[in-house]
Each structure stands twice: as C-alpha cells, then as structure tokens.
Enzyme design. Sequence first.
Site, PDB file in Angstrom:
ATOM      1  N   LYS A   1      -4.475   0.278 -63.632  1.00  0.00           N
ATOM      2  CA  LYS A   1      -4.408  -0.662 -62.499  1.00  0.00           C
ATOM      3  C   LYS A   1      -5.348  -0.201 -61.372  1.00  0.00           C
ATOM      4  O   LYS A   1      -6.089  -0.990 -60.792  1.00  0.00           O
ATOM      5  CB  LYS A   1      -2.970  -0.763 -61.981  1.00  0.00           C
TER       6      LYS A   1
ATOM      7  N   SER B   1      -0.403  -3.547 -59.185  1.00  0.00           N
ATOM      8  CA  SER B   1       0.963  -3.027 -59.099  1.00  0.00           C
ATOM      9  C   SER B   1       1.093  -2.066 -57.939  1.00  0.00           C
ATOM     10  O   SER B   1       0.127  -1.376 -57.565  1.00  0.00           O
ATOM     11  CB  SER B   1       1.260  -2.283 -60.402  1.00  0.00           C
TER      12      SER B   1
ATOM     13  N   TYR C   1      -1.101   4.060 -67.658  1.00  0.00           N
ATOM     14  CA  TYR C   1      -0.916   2.655 -67.255  1.00  0.00           C
ATOM     15  C   TYR C   1      -1.294   2.476 -65.789  1.00  0.00           C
ATOM     16  O   TYR C   1      -2.084   1.603 -65.432  1.00  0.00           O
ATOM     17  CB  TYR C   1       0.533   2.203 -67.486  1.00  0.00           C
TER      18      TYR C   1
HETATM   19  P1  NAD Z   1       4.147  -9.118 -70.381  1.00  0.00           P
HETATM   20  O1  NAD Z   1       3.966  -8.049 -71.397  1.00  0.00           O
HETATM   21  O2  NAD Z   1       5.400  -9.932 -70.440  1.00  0.00           O
HETATM   22  O3  NAD Z   1       2.902 -10.113 -70.417  1.00  0.00           O
HETATM   23  C1  NAD Z   1       1.598  -9.693 -70.725  1.00  0.00           C
HETATM   24  C2  NAD Z   1       1.047 -10.625 -71.796  1.00  0.00           C
HETATM   25  O4  NAD Z   1      -0.289 -10.246 -72.082  1.00  0.00           O
HETATM   26  C3  NAD Z   1       1.825 -10.567 -73.103  1.00  0.00           C
HETATM   27  O5  NAD Z   1       2.218 -11.891 -73.462  1.00  0.00           O
HETATM   28  C4  NAD Z   1       0.835  -9.968 -74.116  1.00  0.00           C
HETATM   29  O6  NAD Z   1       1.020 -10.525 -75.405  1.00  0.00           O
HETATM   30  C5  NAD Z   1      -0.505 -10.345 -73.481  1.00  0.00           C
HETATM   31  N1  NAD Z   1      -1.621  -9.444 -73.807  1.00  0.00           N
HETATM   32  C6  NAD Z   1      -1.696  -8.099 -73.632  1.00  0.00           C
HETATM   33  N2  NAD Z   1      -2.902  -7.635 -74.008  1.00  0.00           N
HETATM   34  C7  NAD Z   1      -3.627  -8.712 -74.415  1.00  0.00           C
HETATM   35  C8  NAD Z   1      -4.950  -8.887 -74.928  1.00  0.00           C
HETATM   36  N3  NAD Z   1      -5.776  -7.863 -75.100  1.00  0.00           N
HETATM   37  N4  NAD Z   1      -5.354 -10.140 -75.246  1.00  0.00           N
HETATM   38  C9  NAD Z   1      -4.532 -11.206 -75.092  1.00  0.00           C
HETATM   39  N5  NAD Z   1      -3.278 -11.092 -74.617  1.00  0.00           N
HETATM   40  C10 NAD Z   1      -2.821  -9.874 -74.286  1.00  0.00           C
HETATM   41  O7  NAD Z   1       3.995  -8.436 -68.934  1.00  0.00           O
HETATM   42  P2  NAD Z   1       4.374  -8.986 -67.494  1.00  0.00           P
HETATM   43  O8  NAD Z   1       5.576  -8.248 -67.017  1.00  0.00           O
HETATM   44  O9  NAD Z   1       4.364 -10.455 -67.467  1.00  0.00           O
HETATM   45  O10 NAD Z   1       3.151  -8.408 -66.661  1.00  0.00           O
HETATM   46  C11 NAD Z   1       2.001  -9.192 -66.392  1.00  0.00           C
HETATM   47  C12 NAD Z   1       1.017  -8.374 -65.592  1.00  0.00           C
HETATM   48  O11 NAD Z   1       1.636  -7.920 -64.391  1.00  0.00           O
HETATM   49  C13 NAD Z   1       0.514  -7.128 -66.312  1.00  0.00           C
HETATM   50  O12 NAD Z   1      -0.848  -6.962 -66.004  1.00  0.00           O
HETATM   51  C14 NAD Z   1       1.344  -6.021 -65.709  1.00  0.00           C
HETATM   52  O13 NAD Z   1       0.686  -4.786 -65.779  1.00  0.00           O
HETATM   53  C15 NAD Z   1       1.471  -6.511 -64.273  1.00  0.00           C
HETATM   54  N6  NAD Z   1       2.653  -5.950 -63.577  1.00  0.00           N
HETATM   55  C16 NAD Z   1       3.892  -6.119 -64.104  1.00  0.00           C
HETATM   56  C17 NAD Z   1       5.006  -5.565 -63.457  1.00  0.00           C
HETATM   57  C18 NAD Z   1       6.384  -5.715 -64.038  1.00  0.00           C
HETATM   58  O14 NAD Z   1       7.278  -4.974 -63.616  1.00  0.00           O
HETATM   59  N7  NAD Z   1       6.624  -6.639 -64.961  1.00  0.00           N
HETATM   60  C19 NAD Z   1       4.835  -4.851 -62.246  1.00  0.00           C
HETATM   61  C20 NAD Z   1       3.543  -4.720 -61.733  1.00  0.00           C
HETATM   62  C21 NAD Z   1       2.447  -5.283 -62.399  1.00  0.00           C
HETATM   63  N1  UFG Z   2      16.790   2.693 -63.482  1.00  0.00           N
HETATM   64  C1  UFG Z   2      18.049   3.125 -63.875  1.00  0.00           C
HETATM   65  N2  UFG Z   2      18.441   2.849 -65.158  1.00  0.00           N
HETATM   66  C2  UFG Z   2      17.669   2.160 -66.052  1.00  0.00           C
HETATM   67  C3  UFG Z   2      16.383   1.722 -65.626  1.00  0.00           C
HETATM   68  C4  UFG Z   2      15.980   2.014 -64.327  1.00  0.00           C
HETATM   69  O1  UFG Z   2      18.774   3.749 -63.117  1.00  0.00           O
HETATM   70  O2  UFG Z   2      18.090   1.947 -67.192  1.00  0.00           O
HETATM   71  C5  UFG Z   2      16.367   2.951 -62.082  1.00  0.00           C
HETATM   72  C6  UFG Z   2      15.079   3.761 -61.964  1.00  0.00           C
HETATM   73  O3  UFG Z   2      15.370   5.129 -61.956  1.00  0.00           O
HETATM   74  C7  UFG Z   2      14.515   3.231 -60.641  1.00  0.00           C
HETATM   75  C8  UFG Z   2      14.987   1.767 -60.592  1.00  0.00           C
HETATM   76  O4  UFG Z   2      16.087   1.700 -61.489  1.00  0.00           O
HETATM   77  O5  UFG Z   2      15.118   3.899 -59.549  1.00  0.00           O
HETATM   78  C9  UFG Z   2      13.914   0.776 -61.042  1.00  0.00           C
HETATM   79  O6  UFG Z   2      13.414   1.161 -62.321  1.00  0.00           O
HETATM   80  P1  UFG Z   2      12.520   0.182 -63.219  1.00  0.00           P
HETATM   81  O7  UFG Z   2      12.246   0.876 -64.494  1.00  0.00           O
HETATM   82  O8  UFG Z   2      13.164  -1.162 -63.291  1.00  0.00           O
HETATM   83  O9  UFG Z   2      11.200  -0.008 -62.352  1.00  0.00           O
HETATM   84  P2  UFG Z   2      10.158   1.086 -61.841  1.00  0.00           P
HETATM   85  O10 UFG Z   2      10.170   1.002 -60.347  1.00  0.00           O
HETATM   86  O11 UFG Z   2      10.394   2.400 -62.429  1.00  0.00           O
HETATM   87  O12 UFG Z   2       8.799   0.546 -62.475  1.00  0.00           O
HETATM   88  C10 UFG Z   2       8.343  -0.801 -62.318  1.00  0.00           C
HETATM   89  C11 UFG Z   2       7.538  -1.246 -63.531  1.00  0.00           C
HETATM   90  C12 UFG Z   2       6.271  -0.446 -63.641  1.00  0.00           C
HETATM   91  C13 UFG Z   2       5.488  -0.486 -62.366  1.00  0.00           C
HETATM   92  C14 UFG Z   2       6.373  -0.080 -61.211  1.00  0.00           C
HETATM   93  C15 UFG Z   2       5.677  -0.260 -59.916  1.00  0.00           C
HETATM   94  O13 UFG Z   2       8.314  -1.079 -64.713  1.00  0.00           O
HETATM   95  O14 UFG Z   2       5.457  -1.032 -64.647  1.00  0.00           O
HETATM   96  O15 UFG Z   2       7.563  -0.887 -61.191  1.00  0.00           O
HETATM   97  O16 UFG Z   2       5.168  -1.566 -59.851  1.00  0.00           O
HETATM   98  F1  UFG Z   2       4.439   0.373 -62.430  1.00  0.00           F
END
Ligand code: NAD
Ligand code: UFG
Length: 342
Positions: free
Chosen positions: A156, A127, A152
């Site tokens: 990463k 991330s 969290y």
């Molecule tokens: P998500 O929660 O939708 O998917 C993660 C999946 O992993 C879920 O289906 C959950 O049931 C499964 N899981 C968690 N722990 C487990 C375990 N111990 N054993 C088996 N299954 C398990 O999340 P996502 O948004 O698809 O994110 C996927 C990856 O990308 C994650 O590693 C997350 O940290 C990373 N990531 C996500 C974002 C974002 O904004 N969505 C941003 C940066 C990085």
């Molecule tokens: N925001 C609002 N209102 C809301 C939600 C978010 O104004 O209800 C704003 C936040 O303040 C920020 C922007 O929208 O300025 C984006 O916020 P998000 O929560 O959608 O995303 P973040 O950038 O805070 O975080 C995301 C993921 C994290 C990850 C990070 C960097 O949720 O898991 O990106 O990868 F760590």
Amino acid sequence: MKPLVMVTGGTGYIGSHTAVELIQEGFEVVIVDNLSNSKHEVLNGIEAITGVMPHFENFDLCDLKRLRKCSEKYPRLEAIVHFAALKAVGESVDIPLDYYHNNFESLINLLRIMGDYSIPNMVFSSSCTVYGQPDHLPVTENSPVKKASSPYGNTKRVSEEIIQDAIRANSTIRAISLRYFNPIGAHPSANIGELPLGVPLNLVPYLTQTVIGKREELRVFGNDYNTPDGTGIRDYIYVVDLARAHVIALKRLLESKNKKPYEVFNLGTGKGYSVMEIINTFEKATGEKVKFKIYPRRPGDIDAVYADTTLANKELGWKAETSLEQTLFTAWNWEKALNNKK
Ligand code: NAD
Ligand code: UFG
C-alpha cells in the site's frame, strides 16, 4: 450517456458495495475481477439491489495483454476505481512475492493503460496501515507514513508512491488515494456483504460467525493494551458509507474540482472503539449474546488507531453517517442471510 467506470476487484467486499453506489448514482460499471477472493454470484446481489447487471470481465490484472483488450472493448472508460489486491496481512508474511507481484503488477498495468488509452482518473484503495502505530491520535493525512510491518502494508505504501511517480511522468493522469480505517458491515438489503473464505481474520466476521455457531468463541486478542479497557481500539467504518466516499472522490476527479493531480484522504468515522465496546454494542444492537474469552495479544497488533476525518469532511463534503449499532446490525443480518443460503 452514462459515464463508464472500471471497478477492479468489483466482486470483492468493498468493490461490490461501491459498484452498487456507483450504479445508483448513474454510472455504468465494468467490473474486472479474477475471482481469486470472491464469487461470481456477487453480481446477482448487485443486480438484485440496483436492477442493473454490471459488465463483468473475469481476468487477472497482471495480464497486460488481456487488460489492453478490455480497454479496447470499452473505449469510453473515463476512470478506474482500483480495489483489486491481495489483502491478508499474515498471509503476506508467508508469501511476500505473491503479494508484491499481484498488487504491484496489477497497479502498474492499470497505470500503463491509463496513459495508453486516455483513461485519466484513478481512485485507489489504500489503508491506514501506512501510518503504523501513529505517534499522535487521531491520525491526519500529514501523519508520517511509517515503515510497513508486513509485505501487504508495504504494497500500500509503495503503491501510493508508484501512482505519484506515474502522475509526475504523465500530466494527463490524476488520482485520489483513500486510506480506509476498518471497514465493517454489509448492505442493508443483505444481498451483498463480506465473504470471508475460511476462518475469518477480522474481528466482526469472526464475531458474527461465533454468534451463529460456526465458531466456538470469539478470541479477544489481549486486554493489556494501553487503552481504557485494555483491548485494542480501531476506527470501524460502515462499508456503505465508505462506498459513498468513492463516488464523491470519483466525481471530484471527473468534474476536475481539485486543482491537485494527486490527493489523499482518510476514510474513518473519527471515533475509536475497543474490542469490548464492539462486543457490547453488538449485543445491544441484536439482542444476541457473544461468547468470548481473553487470549494473548496477536503479534503485530497496535494499541489504538483512529482517523482525523477533517480533510474528507471539508474537501469531499463526506462524513460517515451510520452509527456503530446500525452497522453491526447489518453485519448480523448478513451473517444470517449467508447461513440461510446453505
Ligand atoms: P476483497 O478480497 O474482498 O476484494 C478484492 C478483489 O480483488 C477480490 O474479489 C479478488 O478476487 C480481486 N483480485 C485480487 N487480485 C486480482 C487481480 N490480480 N486481478 C483481478 N482481480 C483481483 O478485498 P476488500 O476487503 O474488498 O478490499 C478491497 C481493497 O481495499 C484492497 O485493495 C484492500 O487492500 C483495501 N483495503 C481493505 C481493507 C479491509 O479491511 N477490508 C482495509 C484497508 C484497505
Ligand atoms: N481482534 C480480536 N479477535 C479477532 C480478530 C481481531 O480481538 O478474532 C482484535 C484485534 O486484536 C484488533 C481489532 O480486533 O484490536 C481489529 O482487528 P482486525 O483484524 O479486524 O483489524 P486490524 O485493525 O488488525 O486490520 C485491518 C485490516 C488490515 C488493514 C488494517 C488497517 O484487516 O488489512 O485494518 O487498515 F491493514
């Protein structure tokens, strides 16, 4: 014979979109997920799009015995695309040990079986949170990795180090870490998308739920940031573009295109948009009105972050292709599809 790939977290948001792209690119997919943050029916969505029901194994990756059994059941596994993790920043502050246990134990177990069962390749979900509030924008892969602001984020940062240490100790293993910026949107078919359980924390699902009438108003967290309109700027990347990058990274590993055993790539669009720009573009893309109000800043949020994607463009030959308008349109279609199911 099709190359066999394990997709951990494959019923989750990004994992399910990647499973679709992998299947469409000729891979055979084994999804491992304990459904702690996703639903079994996502598999039907994947099948509806691809015509293929992936193998599915429902267990916790922290269970090494069970993971070993799984590796024995699929001896042809060539790679792991590792998405499974707990990912809610705020929750990780409240239950840090659960986050460290889940995210580290599952990764360590996977690295163990890679060595023990000759599965040489891993693509890892990292991330842009590892950069914290960067000193310079856009952020390149060489920007310093900063002390994490949440458990969290720390998982990463340290996971990337664990992978590198495992590679140093076992030269048969290779990995690519992909540092995602802000993934949004849903598959154009609206068969799969993001399924936020409870109140969404992220901007786009909160916005679409507001417009559909599930939430009263979108809370814009702060309009006094150091940005042109005062609202926070992020790099929003379409989840299908992001999924495609995983297929390319995987092929790079399988075809040994890179000489380095470990590589890192930023996955973003290279352009930052403010919260107000997201609202305005959503309204333009869908013709819907977004009810919003300015609220105080959300603790822990930073002014702005967006990617320099030169390395991914050059080395992977990958570029985000979908416009923000198209992307927000898919998010809206998905919200409507979810609402129709109820
Ligand atoms: P998500 O929660 O939708 O998917 C993660 C999946 O992993 C879920 O289906 C959950 O049931 C499964 N899981 C968690 N722990 C487990 C375990 N111990 N054993 C088996 N299954 C398990 O999340 P996502 O948004 O698809 O994110 C996927 C990856 O990308 C994650 O590693 C997350 O940290 C990373 N990531 C996500 C974002 C974002 O904004 N969505 C941003 C940066 C990085
Ligand atoms: N925001 C609002 N209102 C809301 C939600 C978010 O104004 O209800 C704003 C936040 O303040 C920020 C922007 O929208 O300025 C984006 O916020 P998000 O929560 O959608 O995303 P973040 O950038 O805070 O975080 C995301 C993921 C994290 C990850 C990070 C960097 O949720 O898991 O990106 O990868 F760590």
